[in-house]
Scaffold this motif. Structure first.
Motif, short mmCIF file in Angstrom:
data_model
loop_
_atom_site.label_atom_id
_atom_site.label_comp_id
_atom_site.label_asym_id
_atom_site.label_seq_id
_atom_site.Cartn_x
_atom_site.Cartn_y
_atom_site.Cartn_z
N ALA A 120 -4.22 -2.26 -3.84
CA ALA A 120 -3.79 -1.45 -2.70
C ALA A 120 -3.60 -0.01 -3.16
O ALA A 120 -3.20 0.25 -4.30
CB ALA A 120 -2.49 -2.01 -2.13
N CYS A 121 -3.89 0.92 -2.28
CA CYS A 121 -3.95 2.33 -2.65
C CYS A 121 -3.06 3.19 -1.74
O CYS A 121 -3.02 2.98 -0.52
CB CYS A 121 -5.40 2.82 -2.57
SG CYS A 121 -5.63 4.58 -2.94
N GLY A 122 -2.40 4.17 -2.35
CA GLY A 122 -1.52 5.06 -1.61
C GLY A 122 -2.22 6.08 -0.75
O GLY A 122 -1.55 6.90 -0.11
N GLY A 161 4.30 5.52 -4.49
CA GLY A 161 3.81 5.01 -5.76
C GLY A 161 2.31 5.03 -5.87
O GLY A 161 1.57 4.92 -4.88
N CYS A 162 1.82 5.16 -7.11
CA CYS A 162 0.39 5.30 -7.40
C CYS A 162 -0.01 4.34 -8.51
O CYS A 162 0.71 4.17 -9.49
CB CYS A 162 0.10 6.75 -7.83
SG CYS A 162 -1.58 7.01 -8.44
N ALA A 190 0.81 -1.22 0.00
CA ALA A 190 0.00 0.00 0.00
C ALA A 190 0.84 1.26 0.00
O ALA A 190 0.37 2.31 -0.45
CB ALA A 190 -0.92 0.01 1.22
N CYS A 191 2.07 1.18 0.49
CA CYS A 191 2.89 2.38 0.69
C CYS A 191 4.28 2.22 0.06
O CYS A 191 5.30 2.31 0.77
CB CYS A 191 3.03 2.67 2.19
SG CYS A 191 1.50 2.70 3.10
N VAL A 228 4.61 0.29 -7.68
CA VAL A 228 3.42 1.15 -7.69
C VAL A 228 2.18 0.31 -7.42
O VAL A 228 1.20 0.37 -8.14
CB VAL A 228 3.32 1.96 -9.00
CG1 VAL A 228 4.40 3.02 -9.06
CG2 VAL A 228 3.45 1.05 -10.22
N HIS A 229 2.26 -0.53 -6.39
CA HIS A 229 1.19 -1.37 -5.85
C HIS A 229 1.09 -2.75 -6.49
O HIS A 229 0.57 -3.67 -5.87
CB HIS A 229 -0.18 -0.67 -5.89
CG HIS A 229 -0.21 0.65 -5.21
ND1 HIS A 229 0.16 0.81 -3.88
CD2 HIS A 229 -0.53 1.89 -5.66
CE1 HIS A 229 0.05 2.09 -3.55
NE2 HIS A 229 -0.36 2.77 -4.62
N GLY A 230 1.54 -2.92 -7.73
CA GLY A 230 1.59 -4.25 -8.30
C GLY A 230 0.23 -4.89 -8.53
O GLY A 230 -0.75 -4.23 -8.86
N ALA A 231 0.17 -6.21 -8.35
CA ALA A 231 -1.03 -6.99 -8.66
C ALA A 231 -2.16 -6.66 -7.67
O ALA A 231 -1.92 -6.13 -6.58
CB ALA A 231 -0.70 -8.48 -8.59
N PRO A 232 -3.39 -6.97 -8.05
CA PRO A 232 -4.52 -6.70 -7.14
C PRO A 232 -4.39 -7.44 -5.82
O PRO A 232 -3.74 -8.49 -5.73
CB PRO A 232 -5.74 -7.21 -7.93
CG PRO A 232 -5.29 -7.29 -9.35
CD PRO A 232 -3.82 -7.58 -9.32
#
Length: 269
Positions: free
Chosen positions: A231-233, A123-124, A65-66, A192-196
């Motif tokens: 995952a979200c920043g 990352g976004c 997430a971060c 930047v969060h990668g896979a779901p």
């Protein structure tokens, strides 16, 4: 026109990162998804130096997430990701938190800036949206001209020092026959969060209503699509709201910093 009366560019996707930042510096306010195609967009969390170690530890413990792309020293307003820019003016919009409560959504931080503030550039998932679209996977919030929907989940992040909070996810509807492709494409962008983190039933994440996101805007789910969650920043901002530090600043969700890095910089084989 934006709420601030500055004309929006006719094709924001063709802007360079510097051109996009210059428009945001002028006061244009708009969700930044689809802007400056090919340039990496980033989340922000800005905190006083005495909280910076907790943020860094929180990010290290919750890298999905971060994912930290860079950190600016206390008082520093520019860096390698925005070499001609100013972190105080160049994001699409900011949120100022006092004791965990969002008290202001300014277009710049000039009046609230302090020399002890440390900036985390995170990352976004907008970074991999161009790759999804190039792979023939539509992005509903871009197609519908709204902000990406984001939701608090019932999954807890690992706490760090004074910070604790839930995982926040962004949602994009995907046709069932393209889910494997969406996973494959985004897994190549781990920075930047990668896979779901989840595919399908939102209730499994504690999300009661896809039509009522905690951040951003609802989207119409095209017929036959399945909700897919990354995952979200915004997760660190959810931790700020729960943990209630005296001062913290973030980007307004969906209103990112456009950096000089290229999306391809974060693509792994």
């Amino acid at each position: 026109m934006t709420a601030e009366g500055v004309p929006a560019p006719p094709d924001a996707s063709r802007l360079t990162a510097g051109e996009a930042r210059a428009l945001f510096r002028r006061g244009i306010v708009a969700p930044s998804a689809g802007w400056a195609d090919g340039y990496t967009q980033a989340n922000l969390l800005i905190v006083p130096a005495d909280l910076a170690y907790d943020v860094l530890l929180f990010a290290q413990r919750n890298p999905k997430a971060c994912p930290v792309l860079d950190v600016l020293d206390a008082g520093q307003v520019t860096g390698r990701l925005l070499p001609d820019g100013d972190i105080r003016t160049d994001a699409a919009r900011y949120v100022v938190y006092c004791d965990g409560v969002p008290v202001e959504r300014p277009t710049d931080l000039l009046e609230v800036w302090q020399e002890d503030l440390v900036t985390f550039i995170i990352g976004c998932s907008f970074t991999f949206e161009s790759a999804l679209r190039a792979g023939g996977i539509p992005i509903a919030h871009i197609d519908q001209g709204v902000n990406v929907p984001m939701f608090r989940t019932d999954r807890r992040c690992r706490p760090a020092g004074s910070l604790a909070g839930p995982l926040v996810v962004s949602m994009r509807p995907v046709s069932p026959d393209r889910i494997a492709d969406a996973v494959r494409i985004t897994s190549r962008y781990p920075a930047v969060h990668g896979a779901p983190v989840h595919v399908g039933d939102p209730a499994a994440l504690g999300i009661a209503d896809l039509g009522s996101p905690d951040f951003g805007d609802p989207v119409d789910l095209p017929r036959g699509t399945v909700p897919v969650f990354w995952a979200c920043g915004v997760t660190p901002q959810a931790a700020v709201m729960e943990s209630r530090p005296g001062l913290a600043i973030g980007h307004a969700p969906g209103h990112m910093l456009v950096t000089d890095a290229r999306d391809s910089d974060y693509l792994v084989p």
